[in-house]
Design an enzyme around this catalytic site. Structure first.
Site, PDB file in Angstrom:
ATOM      1  N   GLU A 175     -88.670  -1.287  47.290  1.00 16.42           N
ATOM      2  CA  GLU A 175     -89.444  -0.730  48.399  1.00 16.42           C
ATOM      3  C   GLU A 175     -89.193   0.768  48.444  1.00 16.42           C
ATOM      4  OE1 GLU A 175     -87.941  -1.740  52.384  1.00 16.42           O
ATOM      5  OE2 GLU A 175     -89.978  -1.587  53.177  1.00 16.42           O
ATOM      6  N   HIS A 198     -81.161   0.205  51.689  1.00 18.74           N
ATOM      7  CA  HIS A 198     -80.811  -1.141  52.134  1.00 18.74           C
ATOM      8  C   HIS A 198     -81.295  -2.164  51.119  1.00 18.74           C
ATOM      9  CE1 HIS A 198     -84.995  -0.772  53.813  1.00 18.74           C
ATOM     10  NE2 HIS A 198     -85.082  -2.049  53.448  1.00 18.74           N
ATOM     11  N   HIS A 241     -85.629  -7.365  47.850  1.00 17.76           N
ATOM     12  CA  HIS A 241     -85.866  -5.985  47.419  1.00 17.76           C
ATOM     13  C   HIS A 241     -84.678  -5.090  47.702  1.00 17.76           C
ATOM     14  CE1 HIS A 241     -87.369  -5.666  51.692  1.00 17.76           C
ATOM     15  NE2 HIS A 241     -86.808  -4.470  51.641  1.00 17.76           N
ATOM     16  N   TYR A 286     -94.290  -1.807  48.731  1.00 17.22           N
ATOM     17  CA  TYR A 286     -93.480  -2.664  47.859  1.00 17.22           C
ATOM     18  C   TYR A 286     -94.125  -2.746  46.486  1.00 17.22           C
ATOM     19  CZ  TYR A 286     -91.277  -4.729  52.042  1.00 17.22           C
ATOM     20  OH  TYR A 286     -90.603  -4.946  53.203  1.00 17.22           O
ATOM     21  N   HIS A 345     -94.563  -1.509  58.756  1.00 21.01           N
ATOM     22  CA  HIS A 345     -93.956  -2.737  59.262  1.00 21.01           C
ATOM     23  C   HIS A 345     -93.977  -2.726  60.794  1.00 21.01           C
ATOM     24  CE1 HIS A 345     -92.074  -3.916  55.500  1.00 21.01           C
ATOM     25  NE2 HIS A 345     -91.318  -2.856  55.427  1.00 21.01           N
ATOM     26  N   HIS A 393     -81.651  -0.929  59.707  1.00 23.33           N
ATOM     27  CA  HIS A 393     -80.894  -1.962  59.006  1.00 23.33           C
ATOM     28  C   HIS A 393     -80.207  -1.346  57.797  1.00 23.33           C
ATOM     29  CE1 HIS A 393     -84.770  -1.805  57.091  1.00 23.33           C
ATOM     30  NE2 HIS A 393     -84.593  -2.821  56.283  1.00 23.33           N
TER      31      HIS A 393
HETATM   32  C1  M3P Z   1     -88.470  -4.462  55.651  1.00 21.16           C
HETATM   33  C2  M3P Z   1     -87.961  -3.202  56.128  1.00 21.16           C
HETATM   34  C3  M3P Z   1     -90.734  -8.622  57.167  1.00 21.16           C
HETATM   35  C4  M3P Z   1     -90.379  -7.207  57.128  1.00 21.16           C
HETATM   36  C5  M3P Z   1     -89.567  -6.610  56.254  1.00 21.16           C
HETATM   37  C6  M3P Z   1     -89.106  -5.296  56.522  1.00 21.16           C
HETATM   38  C7  M3P Z   1     -89.958  -9.668  56.486  1.00 21.16           C
HETATM   39  O1  M3P Z   1     -88.337  -4.696  54.373  1.00 21.16           O
HETATM   40  O2  M3P Z   1     -87.483  -2.418  55.341  1.00 21.16           O
HETATM   41  O3  M3P Z   1     -88.035  -2.950  57.327  1.00 21.16           O
HETATM   42  O4  M3P Z   1     -91.677  -8.956  57.792  1.00 21.16           O
HETATM   43 FE    FE Z   2     -86.920  -3.199  53.443  1.00 24.75          FE
END
Ligand code: M3P
Ligand code: FE
Length: 309
Positions: free
Chosen positions: A267, A154, A216, A257, A248, A201
């Site tokens: 990532e 993604h 990213h 990251y 996350h 996602h």
């Molecule tokens: C990701 C992901 C935030 C989380 C980002 C999440 C902006 O990049 O791959 O789930 O808090």
């Molecule tokens: Fe991500």
């Protein structure tokens, strides 16, 4: 056939400021397989377990960032239908001829309200996948070279008018919203996670004043152990790591990251929720964004919101 329309992220064309150091990084540190170089000098890569010719394309330029993010659609009829739906929505669509990228059919290119170029295509040649289409092994020698993700998974893109992106992706392209963050007013969506599959996602957007920014491109690993191994490889190669290894809150994925030699964030992640389009999206308040980003530390790493290419 349950899977129709937009199938998945296909490729990201990323700008790098030094193609030699970038190629070394994507091939030997991230551990992608190099699959070609075209007449304009772009270098093509795929993850070892991907079937199509390429998922990352590097282009030498004066500044880092993303040229376009492309999705593969089911077939040519789907491509034609989506182009006509996009035009009906008011998007300016351009057809990029087959062969403009190695092994890739005709693409439909359009700019979305956040200022990013998105492309759709139906055809990309298969890459060699030696021995893996009959009685396959669970992994091959390529899976041991560098970090070696399974796939490009993604992208997170930063730009203005992300709520217009939400309308375009859900009303025209068949995506659905899986999670979002509301701004301090408690109502306006400032960050969006969108799926065209059962992944948490396939693309995400964060509201940001500058159009067309890359936050990213993300690569899928198999396990938490592989995330820790990726961290070891990043340190051995002096890769600037920004966050992680951690988890996350948003999507529940486990993540690191870091930055490529041109400063593009990438990532490596594993796990995360599975989603279905009939489920209500998960909402995060602005105050809980730190735990959405880094659940154990509940920390809003400042660079995460400010550093983009
Ligand atoms: C990701 C992901 C935030 C989380 C980002 C999440 C902006 O990049 O791959 O789930 O808090
Ligand atoms: Fe991500």
């Amino acid at each position: 056939m349950a899977l129709t329309g937009v199938l998945r992220p296909g490729h990201a064309q990323v700008r790098v400021t030094d193609i030699a150091s970038a190629s070394h990084f994507y091939r030997d540190v991230l551990g992608l397989v190099e699959t070609g170089t075209d007449g304009s000098g772009r270098v093509y890569f795929k993850a070892w377990d991907e079937r199509d010719h390429s998922s990352v394309v590097l282009r030498q330029a004066d500044t880092a960032g993303i040229d376009h993010f492309a999705f593969k659609v089911r077939d040519r009829a789907t491509l034609d239908r989506l182009e006509s739906d996009l035009r009906g929505w008011g998007a300016l669509c351009e057809r990029v001829p087959a062969g403009e990228m190695l092994a890739t059919g005709e693409r439909i290119r359009f700019e979305i309200p956040s200022g990013h170029l998105i492309e759709l295509y139906a055809e990309k040649e298969a890459a060699p996948y030696p021995g893996q289409l009959r009685n396959p092994r669970p992994w091959t020698a390529a899976a041991e070279h560098g970090i070696a993700p399974l796939r490009m998974d993604h992208a997170l893109l930063y730009g203005p008018r992300v709520n217009e992106n939400l309308a375009l992706f859900t009303e025209i392209l068949g995506f659905y919203l899986t999670e979002y963050v509301t701004l301090p007013d408690g109502e306006t969506k400032g960050a969006l996670w969108l799926s065209c599959s059962i992944k948490a996602h396939d693309i995400a957007f964060v509201e940001h004043p500058e159009p067309g920014r890359l936050h990213h491109v993300s690569f899928l690993l198999e396990s938490w152990e592989k995330i820790l191994r990726a961290g070891d490889i990043m340190s051995m190669n002096k890769v600037p790591v920004e966050i992680g290894p951690t988890r996350h809150g948003i999507t529940r994925g486990m993540t690191i990251y870091g930055f490529d030699p041109s400063g593009n964030r990438f990532e490596t992640f594993c796990g995360g929720l599975q989603s279905y389009p009939d489920q209500a999206p998960i909402a995060w308040s602005w105050e809980e964004l730190p735990s959405g980003l880094d659940y154990p530390q509940r920390k809003l790493h400042e660079t995460f919101l400010s550093v983009v290419t």
